[in-house]
Design a protein around this motif. Structure first.
Motif, PDB file in Angstrom:
ATOM      1  N   UNK A   1       0.618  -1.122  -0.098  1.00  0.00           N
ATOM      2  CA  UNK A   1      -0.042   0.110   0.030  1.00  0.00           C
ATOM      3  C   UNK A   1       0.842   1.404  -0.051  1.00  0.00           C
ATOM      4  N   UNK A   2       2.090   1.250   0.717  1.00  0.00           N
ATOM      5  CA  UNK A   2       3.050   2.200   0.669  1.00  0.00           C
ATOM      6  C   UNK A   2       3.268   2.876  -0.815  1.00  0.00           C
ATOM      7  N   UNK A   3       3.572   1.621  -1.485  1.00  0.00           N
ATOM      8  CA  UNK A   3       4.229   2.090  -3.080  1.00  0.00           C
ATOM      9  C   UNK A   3       3.243   2.572  -3.854  1.00  0.00           C
TER      10      UNK A   3
ATOM     11  N   UNK B   1      -1.236   5.910   2.121  1.00  0.00           N
ATOM     12  CA  UNK B   1      -0.457   5.649   3.659  1.00  0.00           C
ATOM     13  C   UNK B   1      -1.243   4.596   4.256  1.00  0.00           C
ATOM     14  N   UNK B   2      -0.424   4.053   5.154  1.00  0.00           N
ATOM     15  CA  UNK B   2      -1.014   2.889   5.977  1.00  0.00           C
ATOM     16  C   UNK B   2      -1.496   3.646   7.111  1.00  0.00           C
ATOM     17  N   UNK B   3      -2.547   2.932   7.741  1.00  0.00           N
ATOM     18  CA  UNK B   3      -3.046   3.585   9.008  1.00  0.00           C
ATOM     19  C   UNK B   3      -2.182   3.646  10.253  1.00  0.00           C
ATOM     20  N   UNK B   4      -2.009   4.656  11.125  1.00  0.00           N
ATOM     21  CA  UNK B   4      -0.989   4.661  12.036  1.00  0.00           C
ATOM     22  C   UNK B   4      -1.827   3.797  13.323  1.00  0.00           C
ATOM     23  N   UNK B   5      -0.984   3.157  13.834  1.00  0.00           N
ATOM     24  CA  UNK B   5      -1.645   2.446  15.202  1.00  0.00           C
ATOM     25  C   UNK B   5      -1.350   3.190  16.509  1.00  0.00           C
ATOM     26  N   UNK B   6      -1.779   2.804  17.659  1.00  0.00           N
ATOM     27  CA  UNK B   6      -1.593   3.627  18.734  1.00  0.00           C
ATOM     28  C   UNK B   6      -0.196   3.573  19.234  1.00  0.00           C
ATOM     29  N   UNK B   7       0.678   2.523  18.910  1.00  0.00           N
ATOM     30  CA  UNK B   7       2.057   2.635  19.324  1.00  0.00           C
ATOM     31  C   UNK B   7       2.784   3.601  18.510  1.00  0.00           C
ATOM     32  N   UNK B   8       2.414   3.685  17.091  1.00  0.00           N
ATOM     33  CA  UNK B   8       3.363   4.611  16.307  1.00  0.00           C
ATOM     34  C   UNK B   8       2.657   6.065  16.723  1.00  0.00           C
ATOM     35  N   UNK B   9       1.587   6.308  17.044  1.00  0.00           N
ATOM     36  CA  UNK B   9       1.129   7.639  17.462  1.00  0.00           C
ATOM     37  C   UNK B   9       1.840   8.042  18.529  1.00  0.00           C
ATOM     38  N   UNK B  10       2.000   6.904  19.425  1.00  0.00           N
ATOM     39  CA  UNK B  10       2.728   7.214  20.823  1.00  0.00           C
ATOM     40  C   UNK B  10       3.997   7.493  20.542  1.00  0.00           C
ATOM     41  N   UNK B  11       4.834   7.017  19.966  1.00  0.00           N
ATOM     42  CA  UNK B  11       6.165   7.386  19.326  1.00  0.00           C
ATOM     43  C   UNK B  11       6.067   8.448  18.742  1.00  0.00           C
TER      44      UNK B  11
END
Length: 120
Positions: free
Chosen positions: A2-4, A8-18
């Protein structure tokens, strides 16, 4: 894949927190804590009260009439200072005298508020 394709891939809670932690860390690096405060040197400082026992404040000086007239003339509104408007924006509202004299007894032009049984 999906990135190519440009999506954009949906952001999960861990990525948002980071991302949030990184943003806060960078903001804290740029912020400085100010503990010393001074008077703004570009702003005029006026004394609030005079000293009652100082000799130079108690000396009576004659008032300069020319200067006082200049100050009073500068404080007047433009219609009293000038005979005609000086700018385009002053033309609006320059003539403030009513075209028709105000007659409170004339019912055609005067509509006072009335109290009736319905409006009470």
């Amino acid at each position: 894949m999906a990135a190519r394709s440009g999506e954009k891939e949906p952001l999960d809670a861990v990525r948002l927190d980071r991302l949030l932690c990184e943003r806060v860390r960078k903001e804290l690096q740029c912020q400085t804590l100010h503990t010393r405060f001074d008077v703004n040197p570009l702003r005029r400082v006026h004394t609030i009260a005079r000293k009652p026992m100082s000799w130079h404040d108690a000396v009576e000086e004659p008032a300069d009439d020319k200067f006082l007239n200049l100050i009073h003339h500068a404080a007047l509104e433009p219609t009293k200072k000038y005979s005609e408007p000086q700018t385009e924006s002053q033309e609006v509202g320059w003539n403030t005298t009513p075209l028709v004299p105000v007659d409170r007894t004339d019912r055609r032009l005067h509509f006072p508020h009335r109290r009736t049984e319905i409006t009470k």
